[in-house]
Write an enzyme that holds these catalytic residues in place. Structure first.
Site, PDB file in Angstrom:
ATOM      1  N   ASN A  62       0.868  -1.263  -0.061  1.00  0.00           N
ATOM      2  CA  ASN A  62      -0.015   0.020   0.211  1.00  0.00           C
ATOM      3  C   ASN A  62       0.865   1.203   0.169  1.00  0.00           C
ATOM      4  OD1 ASN A  62       0.861   0.153   2.735  1.00  0.00           O
ATOM      5  ND2 ASN A  62      -1.099   0.032   3.587  1.00  0.00           N
ATOM      6  N   ASP A 104       2.850   2.434   2.083  1.00  0.00           N
ATOM      7  CA  ASP A 104       3.398   3.625   3.057  1.00  0.00           C
ATOM      8  C   ASP A 104       4.506   3.222   3.950  1.00  0.00           C
ATOM      9  OD1 ASP A 104       3.253   0.844   4.468  1.00  0.00           O
ATOM     10  OD2 ASP A 104       1.533   1.462   5.560  1.00  0.00           O
ATOM     11  N   ASP A 142       3.403  -5.441   4.348  1.00  0.00           N
ATOM     12  CA  ASP A 142       1.985  -5.731   4.908  1.00  0.00           C
ATOM     13  C   ASP A 142       1.773  -7.069   4.255  1.00  0.00           C
ATOM     14  OD1 ASP A 142       1.647  -5.207   2.335  1.00  0.00           O
ATOM     15  OD2 ASP A 142       1.184  -2.999   2.782  1.00  0.00           O
ATOM     16  N   GLU A 192      12.349 -21.108  19.979  1.00  0.00           N
ATOM     17  CA  GLU A 192      13.869 -20.622  19.933  1.00  0.00           C
ATOM     18  C   GLU A 192      14.357 -21.025  21.219  1.00  0.00           C
ATOM     19  OE1 GLU A 192      15.345 -15.911  19.273  1.00  0.00           O
ATOM     20  OE2 GLU A 192      13.665 -16.288  20.649  1.00  0.00           O
ATOM     21  N   HIS A 237      16.153 -12.305  11.713  1.00  0.00           N
ATOM     22  CA  HIS A 237      16.056 -11.039  11.970  1.00  0.00           C
ATOM     23  C   HIS A 237      16.655 -10.729  13.038  1.00  0.00           C
ATOM     24  CE1 HIS A 237      13.464 -12.970  14.832  1.00  0.00           C
ATOM     25  NE2 HIS A 237      13.349 -11.893  15.323  1.00  0.00           N
ATOM     26  N   ASP A 238      17.414 -11.478  13.627  1.00  0.00           N
ATOM     27  CA  ASP A 238      18.245 -10.973  14.801  1.00  0.00           C
ATOM     28  C   ASP A 238      19.725 -11.262  14.509  1.00  0.00           C
ATOM     29  OD1 ASP A 238      16.076 -10.517  16.682  1.00  0.00           O
ATOM     30  OD2 ASP A 238      16.012 -12.774  17.318  1.00  0.00           O
TER      31      ASP A 238
HETATM   32  C1  NOJ Z   1      13.884 -13.203  20.092  1.00  0.00           C
HETATM   33  C2  NOJ Z   1      13.279 -12.413  18.998  1.00  0.00           C
HETATM   34  O1  NOJ Z   1      13.794 -13.184  17.825  1.00  0.00           O
HETATM   35  C3  NOJ Z   1      13.801 -11.073  19.037  1.00  0.00           C
HETATM   36  O2  NOJ Z   1      13.825 -10.357  18.141  1.00  0.00           O
HETATM   37  C4  NOJ Z   1      12.995 -10.526  20.157  1.00  0.00           C
HETATM   38  O3  NOJ Z   1      13.745  -9.054  20.598  1.00  0.00           O
HETATM   39  C5  NOJ Z   1      13.428 -11.146  21.475  1.00  0.00           C
HETATM   40  N1  NOJ Z   1      13.133 -12.573  21.290  1.00  0.00           N
HETATM   41  C6  NOJ Z   1      12.493 -10.750  22.441  1.00  0.00           C
HETATM   42  O4  NOJ Z   1      11.254 -10.943  21.963  1.00  0.00           O
END
Ligand code: NOJ
Length: 565
Positions: free
Chosen positions: A24, A26, A30, A257, A330-331
């Site tokens: 969209n 922005d 999404d 995780e 993503h971490d």
């Molecule tokens: C693990 C997630 O992958 C991370 O992105 C998040 O900041 C921490 N857990 C806390 O939820």
């Protein structure tokens, strides 16, 4: 052989919705954007999606601080959009796994708001409270992962609440039966919508131990309590209950995780009778390039240590549990950049790393953009940083003069979480094809040459290579179920192993160096029935000369009964 399960035979793809595709305009990805890319994903050949949180959230931790477990954040769309995503994914044979963040909520969740309204509220006991230390201040020296103490004061009551991450992410109290009941009911409602499982955020930390005493501080000045928490046997009690009541038994995927977990604990967590979780992400190999200043260094992961850790998990889980395999998420920074491979070797090393990971035993996870050989972002100013972990670390280390500003930006570009959260690079056009607006996070300038459009029809692209790699998993049981046996474990530049399943055997050799290397295969891999199943180069000299080109990966197959296609 291990019991056959769909999630063992699958390749997963992680979508970080904020940065995947913006329909969209922005500037933020999404759900409609995800739907528009389902054909791309189906053609890639993956089997299942893990979608990072799309629930309402104030966004202190990019959605990992949930304020409503039952809804969809307006920035991502509506529940109808989500339901459409689910049915369109299923129509293409793709399973959908959602993020379940139940170690903590957002501080804006109605439960926490009720909890701080007064000690008598029903939800007070959903969180973890302690009185101040005798002389005042936090009850112990535990540190929060994103900086500072793990306790914040609730001024109304004079008590402190626990938060292992940021003050806006108060930890839930899993000792409270009413809370657990609410969480399980919420999980069942999502299952009723038809999702295929959950990726469970820091699930290893939900059971807080009775021992709340202070511990030996790290260089940060605080004690890191994660090891002590993850070792609490009560974790397994909660997970068994959750499996029965939240997941209604073993049909759906429980992907944990497992922060700070040990091999012994992971074996229990993923024990083959399926009473707890199905597979876990462990992070020991991701912690190999840290130092005194936590991850903020330019130390690189040494290959011998990387092999040692991964082989420990490969052999240690054999027949006793199941690994989730990943280089990036993503971490975590992009592995190509993390290992210091420059543009010259970007595509070669992307293919080699993919082969090395996908041929290990376990379920491989592709993080969006891996399949294009996307790299880390180079941040040039602290204003570009979005992630509170990096911003807090920048303020702390630059603030106290222990790390110079330019060095800190360099370390954040190398190791920070923002570096892999830049928008997906769909094309060389404006907004990288990610957005028609202004992207929420800077684009990596290399989108002009690193993008999906450029790779879609190029036969030697990283994308084309991923498609071949994924296809192989479907054809050869040994890739899924074969036991992993380390080979030449001491070699300084080659990561090699075999996989064995009955009569079938694979040899996987990955050159982690920029030199050509002569590397002899083990006995048994130069038979008449040995064939080159895959090389990351268009022409490989391996079968003729046992030479691996720079960053080349080869996979040899011994399958006496199998006919060559
Ligand atoms: C693990 C997630 O992958 C991370 O992105 C998040 O900041 C921490 N857990 C806390 O939820």
């Amino acid at each position: 052989m291990d019991e056959r399960r769909w999630w063992k035979e699958s390749v997963f793809y992680q979508i970080y919705p904020q940065s995947f595709c913006d329909a969209n305009g922005d500037g933020t990805g999404d759900i409609a954007g995800i739907i528009s890319k389902l054909d791309y994903l189906a053609e890639l050949g993956i089997d299942a999606l893990w979608i990072s949180p799309v629930f309402p959230s104030p966004g202190y931790d990019n959605g990992y601080d949930i304020s409503d477990y039952e809804g969809i954040a307006p920035q991502y769309g509506t529940m109808a959009d989500f339901e459409q995503l689910l049915s369109e994914a299923h129509a293409r044979g793709l399973k959908v796994v959602l993020d379940l963040v139940v170690n903590h909520t957002s501080s804006e969740h109605p439960w926490f708001k009720a909890a701080i309204s007064g000690k008598a509220s029903r939800e007070r006991a959903y969180y973890i409270w302690r009185d101040p230390a005798p002389g005042g201040g936090p009850p112990n020296n535990w540190g929060a992962l994103f900086g500072g103490p793990a306790w914040s004061l609730d001024e109304g009551s004079g008590q402190y609440y626990l938060h292992l991450f940021s003050p806006q992410q108060p930890d839930l109290n899993w000792e409270n039966a009413a809370l657990r009941k609410e969480l399980y009911a919420m999980m069942r409602r999502w299952l009723d919508k038809g999702i295929d499982g959950f990726r469970m955020d820091v699930i290893s930390l939900i059971a807080k131990p009775e021992d709340f005493s202070s511990g030996t501080p790290c260089p940060s000045g605080y004690f890191d309590p994660r090891g002590r928490i993850a070792a609490n046997p009560k974790l397994h009690v909660h997970l068994r209950e959750m499996r029965k009541e939240g997941l209604r038994g073993s049909g759906v995927l429980a992907l944990g995780e497992a922060s700070a977990t040990t091999l012994d604990s992971a074996r229990l967590l993923t024990n083959p009778n399926g009473s707890e979780l199905d597979m876990v992400f462990q992070f020991e190999h991701m912690d190999l390039d840290g130092g005194e200043t936590f991850k903020w260094t330019d130390r690189q992961i040494p290959l011998p240590e990387l092999k040692k850790v991964l082989f420990k998990w490969q052999t240690g889980m054999e027949g006793r549990g199941w690994n989730a395999l990943f280089w990036n998420n993503h971490d975590q920074p992009r592995m190509i950049s993390r290992l210091g491979y420059g543009e010259q070797w970007r595509e070669a090393s992307a293919k080699m790393l993919a082969t090395c990971l996908h041929m290990l035993k376990g379920t491989p996870f592709i993080y969006q953009g891996d399949e294009l050989g996307m790299t880390n972002m180079c941040f040039t100013s602290p204003e570009q940083l979005k992630d509170s972990e990096s911003r807090n670390a920048y303020a702390r280390y630059v603030g106290d003069g222990s790390i110079k500003e330019a060095d800190m930006l360099h370390y954040i570009s190398l190791k920070g979480r923002d570096t892999a959260r830049t928008p997906m690079q769909w094309s060389a056009g404006a907004g990288a094809g990610f957005t028609a607006g202004v992207p929420w996070m800077p684009l990596n300038p290399n989108f002009r040459h690193v993008n999906a459009q450029e790779q879609l029809h190029r036969v030697d692209s990283v994308l084309a290579f991923y498609r071949r790699l994924i296809t192989l998993r479907r054809k050869h049981d040994v890739i899924v179920y074969g036991a992993c046996v380390p080979y030449a474990a001491e070699h300084p530049g080659i990561f090699a192993y075999t996989r064995v399943l009955g009569e079938q055997a694979l040899l996987v050799c990955c050159n982690f160096s920029a030199e050509s290397v002569h590397f002899a295969p083990p006995d048994g891999f130069m038979q008449a029935h040995t064939r080159l199943l895959l090389s990351s180069y268009p022409q490989s000299a391996y079968m003729q000369a046992a030479v691996l080109a720079p960053y080349e990966a080869v996979v040899l197959l011994n399958a006496p009964d199998e006919k060559e296609e």
